[in-house]
Design an enzyme around this catalytic site. Structure first.
Site, PDB file in Angstrom:
ATOM      1  N   GLU A 134      24.842  35.560  99.364  1.00 35.24           N
ATOM      2  CA  GLU A 134      24.371  35.527  97.972  1.00 35.24           C
ATOM      3  C   GLU A 134      24.355  36.968  97.459  1.00 35.24           C
ATOM      4  OE1 GLU A 134      20.859  33.714  95.095  1.00 35.24           O
ATOM      5  OE2 GLU A 134      20.491  33.871  97.249  1.00 35.24           O
ATOM      6  N   HIS A 199      23.742  34.243  89.425  1.00 40.85           N
ATOM      7  CA  HIS A 199      23.234  35.493  88.859  1.00 40.85           C
ATOM      8  C   HIS A 199      24.256  36.071  87.875  1.00 40.85           C
ATOM      9  CE1 HIS A 199      19.629  35.852  91.436  1.00 40.85           C
ATOM     10  NE2 HIS A 199      20.366  35.159  92.286  1.00 40.85           N
ATOM     11  N   HIS A 220      21.674  27.598  92.506  1.00 34.81           N
ATOM     12  CA  HIS A 220      20.369  27.355  91.850  1.00 34.81           C
ATOM     13  C   HIS A 220      20.506  27.265  90.322  1.00 34.81           C
ATOM     14  CE1 HIS A 220      20.352  31.732  91.541  1.00 34.81           C
ATOM     15  NE2 HIS A 220      19.865  31.929  92.763  1.00 34.81           N
ATOM     16  N   ASP A 282      15.969  27.055  98.656  1.00 34.75           N
ATOM     17  CA  ASP A 282      15.992  28.493  98.360  1.00 34.75           C
ATOM     18  C   ASP A 282      14.752  29.154  98.963  1.00 34.75           C
ATOM     19  OD1 ASP A 282      17.005  30.880  97.390  1.00 34.75           O
ATOM     20  OD2 ASP A 282      16.220  30.620  95.363  1.00 34.75           O
TER      21      ASP A 282
END
Length: 397
Positions: A134, A199, A220, A282
């Site tokens: 990530e 992101h 997410h 998460d």
């Protein structure tokens, strides 16, 4: 080869729940028997486990998880990997994808090296399905709790080196609008690595371009990603809208009841349907503990966080810093919505993630010859037993 019959169970299949029994031989599911078993005489050299009407589910698969039990994968130790696997098995997780954070190349390699050492070990907990990177290729404006010191654009020398030297990397999350991101995504696709959007401050057109070269997963969903914005007075659809409009996208959901409120979970279900929803924890190191303060990332170089309101937050409370959820909590959150069948919810945390991770041929459902990864839970989704590859790794007597 050891044989075990799990009987008197409500068996959760992909599209239904039936009363019956499941016979396991060694590591595989060998028979699924619907209906009440009158006698056990036909089963020779078999252990019998009466589940007393509780649910028998496929094992939960968590494809985005950072830690638990006081450990984080970014600790970079074999102990951390082992203990996280043990802790989350107590909540029904039978397989997981260890996830990194934005960090230095040296610390990232330390974590990858630890994975290489433990992946073949017999661990009294969940199995590992490969590593999820990530970052660090993110939009600084959507960093969330990712450390801004290490956020950067895709570096071909860096990512080619890592992928060539670590076969454990099975997925990578990045922002598709960055310079070099599409070339990065093409390289991932060529190597069979799952490319996910995360992101990001991308607009719809950026996402379409990314989808065309292999990005099919949103990390997410809603968290740290753009929605409708204005540029030079014109409105642009963002990543959220793209997730709804492009049918191929699977959406990761942190269904802890905090990151996504009920109306958003209902909206996602209404638009995408159960087969494109993937429940994830998460979870960070405070999951499975009762602490009020913790660290996101490594103990040496991570960010201090608060644990309150059932979630981890940055100390200034400006952003969430990962969840403290376990898999059973995700199911309870979805059940509270009231109108989603249990078998559909279970599919979101079993078959769907198995399909995304390309292991649905052997995991993710109760079916003949699949891995005997099973969870027994009661009406309150309290996990009573966890079975990994036919071996009981957790049990409440």
């Amino acid at each position: 080869m050891k044989k075990t019959l799990y009987y008197n169970a409500r068996i959760i299949l992909q599209d239904s729940i039936v009363w019956g029994a499941v016979l396991v031989e060694g590591k595989r599911i060998k028979r699924i028997i619907e209906g009440k078993i009158v006698g056990l005489d036909e089963f020779q050299d078999t252990d019998f486990l009466d589940l007393k009407g509780n649910y028998l589910s496929p094992g939960f698969i968590d494809i985005h998880i950072h830690g638990g039990g006081g450990y984080d994968f970014m600790d970079g130790t074999e102990e951390a990997f082992r203990e996280i696997a043990v802790v989350h098995a107590q909540y029904g997780t039978t397989a997981l994808v260890p996830t990194t954070l934005t960090t230095t190349k040296e610390q990232l390699e330390e974590t990858l090296n630890s994975y290489t050492k433990v992946k073949e070990q017999i661990i009294n907990g969940a199995q590992f399905l490969g590593m999820h990177l990530e970052g660090p290729y993110f939009a600084l404006s959507q960093r969330g709790a990712q450390d801004p010191r290490y956020i950067r654009n895709p570096d071909p020398d860096e990512y080619r080196y890592l992928i060539e030297n670590y076969s454990s990397i099975v997925r990578w999350s990045a922002a598709p609008e960055l310079e070099g991101a599409l070339e990065f995504g093409k390289y991932l696709s060529q190597k069979g690595i799952i490319a996910a959007i995360a992101h990001t401050d991308a607009i719809y057109e950026d996402v379409v371009a990314a989808h065309n070269i292999g990005f099919n997963l949103m990390t997410h969903f809603y968290s740290a990603m753009s929605s409708v914005s204005r540029r030079n007075a014109f409105r642009y659809a963002g990543v959220v809208e793209a997730g709804y409009l492009i049918d191929d996208f699977d959406l990761e959901l942190i269904a802890d009841g905090i990151h996504l409120p009920d109306p958003l979970l209902r909206l996602i279900y209404k638009v995408k349907g159960p087969d494109k929803m993937v429940l994830i924890t998460d979870a960070m190191r405070a999951a499975g503990t009762n602490v009020n303060e913790s660290v996101l990332g490594s103990l040496e170089d991570g960010l201090e966080v608060l644990v309150e309101d059932g979630v981890a937050k940055l100390k200034d409370r400006s952003a969430f810093a990962g969840s403290v959820a376990t898999a059973d909590r995700l199911i309870r959150t979805m059940l509270k919505l009231g109108d989603i069948p249990l078998e559909e919810i279970i599919r979101m945390i079993t078959f769907n993630p198995a399909r995304v991770m390309k292991v649905a041929d052997r995991k993710g459902s109760i079916a003949l010859e699949k891995d005997a990864d099973l969870v027994v839970f009661d009406d309150d989704v309290r996990v009573l037993m966890t079975v990994v590859n036919g071996r009981i790794v957790y049990r409440i007597d």
